[in-house]
Design an enzyme around this catalytic site. Sequence first.
Site, PDB file in Angstrom:
ATOM      1  N   LYS A  87       0.780  -1.263  -0.032  1.00  0.00           N
ATOM      2  CA  LYS A  87      -0.448   0.181   0.206  1.00  0.00           C
ATOM      3  C   LYS A  87       0.677   1.419  -0.609  1.00  0.00           C
ATOM      4  O   LYS A  87       1.816   1.282   1.044  1.00  0.00           O
ATOM      5  CB  LYS A  87      -0.568   0.178   1.127  1.00  0.00           C
ATOM      6  CG  LYS A  87      -2.014   0.528   1.764  1.00  0.00           C
ATOM      7  CD  LYS A  87      -2.683   0.328   2.178  1.00  0.00           C
ATOM      8  CE  LYS A  87      -4.462   0.592   2.082  1.00  0.00           C
ATOM      9  NZ  LYS A  87      -4.575   1.019   3.670  1.00  0.00           N
TER      10      LYS A  87
HETATM   11  O1  G3P Z   1      -7.976   1.715   5.892  1.00  0.00           O
HETATM   12  C1  G3P Z   1      -8.205   2.774   5.171  1.00  0.00           C
HETATM   13  C2  G3P Z   1      -9.542   3.490   5.332  1.00  0.00           C
HETATM   14  O2  G3P Z   1     -10.741   2.154   5.000  1.00  0.00           O
HETATM   15  C3  G3P Z   1      -9.561   4.374   6.709  1.00  0.00           C
HETATM   16  O3  G3P Z   1     -10.644   4.248   6.964  1.00  0.00           O
HETATM   17  O4  G3P Z   1     -12.248   5.073   8.732  1.00  0.00           O
HETATM   18  O5  G3P Z   1      -9.842   6.007   9.049  1.00  0.00           O
HETATM   19  O6  G3P Z   1     -11.034   7.251   7.082  1.00  0.00           O
HETATM   20  P1  G3P Z   1     -11.043   5.327   7.854  1.00  0.00           P
END
Ligand code: G3P
Length: 220
Positions: A87
């Site tokens: 990633k």
């Molecule tokens: O892993 C990436 C993403 O899904 C993070 O989500 O909830 O931290 O905005 P969030």
Amino acid sequence: MKLFIDSGNVEEIKKAYAVGVIDGVTTNPSLIAKEGRDFMTVLKEIIEIFENRKDVSISAEVTSTEVQGMLAEAKPLAKLHPSITIKVPITPSGIKALKEMFKLGYKTNATLCFSASQALLAAKAGATYVSPFLGRLDDIGENSQKLLKEIRSIYDIYELETQILAASIRSHRQVIDCALVGADAVTMPYKIFEQLFQHPQTDQGLKKFLADWQTHNSRG
Ligand code: G3P
């Protein structure tokens, strides 16, 4: 559409995997930090959970901001298992690193995508996945569905092979919205995955079926 779990919690991932419909896992530095455990140990445990499945993707994020650092971090990660998907943030260095990783045959996930132009660059660099962060866009009053549709259209017009991995999911309804727009995959927290099963009518209906069956059997 592939369903991924967005988590660094091995127990949650095990529970989701046991249902039999999960195609992979995404992690990020914040999710790993939240667990307070060694990154490589967590990754190895996640790999073990999926050892009987082919075509799984397990995203592991680099934390370097320069190309050489990203490549150096990616090397031992990619060696862990074919499912490991590196990633990489969509920055100028990240795009260069993604291109190099493509040449090396690594699976990659271009992350922190907030615009169609970033998604176009990720695809041009040969990313396996691009992760638009939908919830974070909606959080600041923007329209994440519009972004998803734009990326889908661009990828379809030019037959770009990068898969759209919708991320930063805030509700089970958003998973369905992603499916309707043609996201290739959605990654969600475990609590949202649980919500996909839930409907009050299912619970009430099952209760009634079982009660009726009990009555029928007790009549002999
Ligand atoms: O892993 C990436 C993403 O899904 C993070 O989500 O909830 O931290 O905005 P969030």
